[in-house]
Design a protein around this motif. Structure first.
Motif, PDB file in Angstrom:
ATOM      1  N   GLU A  69      34.077  61.179  36.650  1.00 37.27           N
ATOM      2  CA  GLU A  69      35.477  61.122  36.243  1.00 37.27           C
ATOM      3  C   GLU A  69      36.396  61.508  37.389  1.00 37.27           C
ATOM      4  O   GLU A  69      37.485  60.964  37.548  1.00 37.27           O
ATOM      5  N   LYS A  84      44.311  60.619  28.897  1.00 36.71           N
ATOM      6  CA  LYS A  84      43.437  60.734  27.722  1.00 36.71           C
ATOM      7  C   LYS A  84      42.029  61.139  28.124  1.00 36.71           C
ATOM      8  O   LYS A  84      41.400  61.993  27.498  1.00 36.71           O
ATOM      9  N   LYS A  85      41.595  60.489  29.257  1.00 35.64           N
ATOM     10  CA  LYS A  85      40.262  60.847  29.759  1.00 35.64           C
ATOM     11  C   LYS A  85      40.204  62.300  30.196  1.00 35.64           C
ATOM     12  O   LYS A  85      39.216  63.002  29.972  1.00 35.64           O
ATOM     13  N   GLU A  99      42.043  64.708  29.127  1.00 35.74           N
ATOM     14  CA  GLU A  99      42.052  65.554  27.933  1.00 35.74           C
ATOM     15  C   GLU A  99      40.661  65.583  27.284  1.00 35.74           C
ATOM     16  O   GLU A  99      40.185  66.645  26.858  1.00 35.74           O
ATOM     17  N   ASP A 100      40.019  64.375  27.276  1.00 38.19           N
ATOM     18  CA  ASP A 100      38.639  64.341  26.736  1.00 38.19           C
ATOM     19  C   ASP A 100      37.717  65.206  27.566  1.00 38.19           C
ATOM     20  O   ASP A 100      36.870  65.935  27.041  1.00 38.19           O
ATOM     21  N   ASN A 105      38.346  68.815  26.894  1.00 37.36           N
ATOM     22  CA  ASN A 105      37.758  69.167  25.602  1.00 37.36           C
ATOM     23  C   ASN A 105      36.260  69.339  25.722  1.00 37.36           C
ATOM     24  O   ASN A 105      35.668  70.279  25.171  1.00 37.36           O
ATOM     25  N   ASN A 106      35.643  68.406  26.493  1.00 44.99           N
ATOM     26  CA  ASN A 106      34.186  68.513  26.703  1.00 44.99           C
ATOM     27  C   ASN A 106      33.833  69.795  27.446  1.00 44.99           C
ATOM     28  O   ASN A 106      32.833  70.452  27.160  1.00 44.99           O
TER      29      ASN A 106
END
Length: 586
Positions: free
Chosen positions: A481, A522-523, A525-526, A529-530
């Motif tokens: 990422e 969004k990524k 944030e994902d 979160n992960n």
């Protein structure tokens, strides 16, 4: 052919003088009289039946000389030459027929005989084209000779003015106009009628009678050997001598040929300026009045002998042929020049038309170009105004985009800072794993002592390894990422530069950048979160390696992974045993 052409000219004058009826036709009786007179004078047998046969299909007679000419050629002119005839009587008859109708004697200042001689000279000098007329060059030749024979001076300006007048009117003189011109004294002012008549007679003798020279000379007789004055007349083929200047009584002829010769003789018997003429079988001695006349007669006779040897005509006839040939060449050149001028004029007209068409086309093209230029300038002005408006709008949009880019850059920096913190935490986690690995080796001996504990610990370790694998997988995903985010950042920078260079596509690219940024956000944030989930899981699994047994009531040892599986006392006993086993090995 030359004789026929000269005869035809005289006959043409006589024919055109015949009376015609109202329909323009000549009566057959007049043609019979003309034909009879021609045959009589030319010593040709007259055949009246031939004339009837020739015009049997036309009882009213021929309508023009075109109908009479075939008869004239066939039955009269083709027979000329069989017997010699008096050319002067022939010309006099034709003159009599035509002069009574064409010559106005009321204002004539010369005699009828002089007018006849001018008429003969006209026939000799005019062109072989009908109706007959004399060109200005031949007229000048005749008038010059006439002026010289009268002892006058030639006025070039006067003749040039008259020739210019004729050229302006576009005409040439007929025989009757030439007679009127000479009789008017226009070119012989200051000369009396007798001098003019003598000049006409001299020119007539030279051009018509082929008299090359004439004058009084003393001649020695052949029988009595006495010297007698005679009037000598030199022609191209003979020398005739008469009793007097009027040539009424001819005393004899000296026939010349190519073998004749003339030479001077010394003075003798009291005679001076002697010359000797030797011909075939006979010779003559003559005496001129002075040396000049003697030399003139010698040169004139030698000229005749030379012409006879070369087979050439008289000098004035040869000169006439040369003048006609020169006029023919000049006329051919003039016609060729006129044809070329016509071609050039036609080509020039064509070029002028083409140039006019090109000029009109250029004017139309210039008008269209001016209209196009006006429209182009108007369109350019509108485009400039529109471009200026768009540029101002794009400038505003660019400022807004720069502000948004600055904001997004700040957010990106914060995101990168969080990524760096995650990397730092990842490194600390690796260090912790390394310490755990070392501790696991140190505890290998302890796990051997307690199988059940080791099995449990092995089971827990397997679970821990699974967690570790999940951690590695999460770290790898985080790294991917990160690279994707870096790539997107570079793409955004490139898109930003393209947006600044190409203002017309800025809005669409900005929308795409926003969409990409939202996707990346969004990524992130994902990913965050992960990460929080992973940290939570790690926190939940801390302290899994411990003995499952009744706990000691004494104080519990705390390790990096949570509460220890041994108490302090048990651990001391274990260490002591381990040291004892280790010592013999050393």
């Amino acid at each position: 052919m030359a004789l026929r052409a000269e005869l035809l000219k005289s006959i043409w004058h006589a024919f055109t003088a015949l009376d015609v009826d109202k329909s323009g036709k000549v009566s057959k009786s007049q043609l019979k009289v003309l034909s009879y007179n021609l045959c009589t004078l030319m010593k040709i047998p007259h055949d009246p039946v031939a004339l009837e046969e020739h015009f049997k299909d036309d009882d009213e007679g021929p309508v023009s000389n075109q109908g009479y000419m075939p008869y004239l050629n066939t039955f009269i002119l083709d027979k000329v030459g069989e017997e010699e005839f008096d050319r002067q009587d022939f010309d006099r008859m034709c003159w009599t027929l035509c002069a009574r109708k064409n010559l106005d004697r009321s204002n004539l200042l010369i005699s009828d005989d002089d007018a006849f001689k001018i008429w003969c000279i006209f026939n000799f000098l005019c062109e072989d084209r009908y109706p007959l007329s004399i060109v200005s060059e031949e007229m000048e030749y005749f008038l010059r000779k006439l002026t010289d024979s009268m002892g006058g001076s030639w006025v070039e300006e006067r003749f040039e003015d008259y020739k210019l007048e004729l050229q302006t009117q576009g005409r040439s003189l007929s025989a009757w106009e030439l007679i009127t011109l000479v009789a008017s004294g226009h070119f012989s002012k200051g000369m009396d009628r007798q001098t003019l008549s003598m000049g006409i007679n001299e020119v007539y003798h030279e051009l018509i009678l082929d008299v090359l020279k004439q004058g009084y000379i003393m001649k020695k007789g052949h029988k009595r050997k006495n010297w007698t004055e005679r009037w000598f007349v030199l022609k191209p083929t003979s020398i005739s001598y008469y009793m007097g200047e009027d040539m009424a009584e001819k005393k004899g002829d000296i026939q010349l040929d190519g073998n004749c010769c003339v030479e001077p003789l010394p003075d003798k018997e009291g005679k001076k300026c002697l010359l000797f003429i030797k011909c075939a079988g006979k010779s003559y001695e003559i005496s001129a009045s002075d040396k000049k006349r003697k030399q003139e007669w010698i040169q004139a006779i030698q000229t005749c002998v030379s012409l006879l040897r070369l087979g050439l005509p008289a000098p004035h006839r040869e000169a006439r042929l040369r003048r006609r040939e020169q006029r023919g060449r000049l006329q051919a050149e003039q016609e060729d020049l006129e044809a070329r001028m016509k071609e050039l004029t036609a080509a020039n007209d064509t070029k002028q038309q083409e140039l006019e068409a090109m000029r009109k086309a250029l004017e139309e093209a210039a008008a269209r170009a001016a209209e196009e230029e006006r429209r182009r300038l108007q369109t350019q002005t509108e485009l400039q105004d529109r471009y200026r408006t768009d540029l101002e709008r794009e400038k505003t949009v660019r400022q807004q985009m720069e502000e948004q880019v600055a904001l997004k850059s700040s957010e990106l920096e914060q995101y990168l800072q969080r990524v760096r913190e995650l990397e730092d935490m990842y490194h600390r986690l690796e260090d912790a794993l390394e310490e755990e690995r070392a501790a696991r080796q140190d505890e290998e001996t302890v796990r051997r002592l307690q199988a059940r504990l080791l099995e449990e610990e092995s089971t827990k370790r397997e679970e821990l390894e699974k967690i570790h694998l999940r951690q590695q997988r999460a770290i790898s995903e985080t790294e991917a990422e990160k690279k994707e985010l870096e790539k997107e950042r570079r793409a955004k920078d490139s898109a930003l530069q393209d947006a600044m260079q190409q203002l017309e596509h800025l809005e669409s690219e900005r929308q795409g950048a926003l969409e990409q940024y939202q996707a990346v956000t969004k990524k992130l944030e994902d990913a965050a979160n992960n990460t929080r989930t992973w940290k939570h899981k790690v926190a939940e699994h801390e302290g899994l390696v411990r003995l499952i047994q009744p706990g000691n009531k004494g104080p519990q040892r705390i390790t990096n992974w949570g509460p220890a599986a041994f108490s302090e006392v048990e651990l001391s006993v274990r260490e002591k045993e381990w040291q004892d086993r280790k010592r013999p090995a050393q």
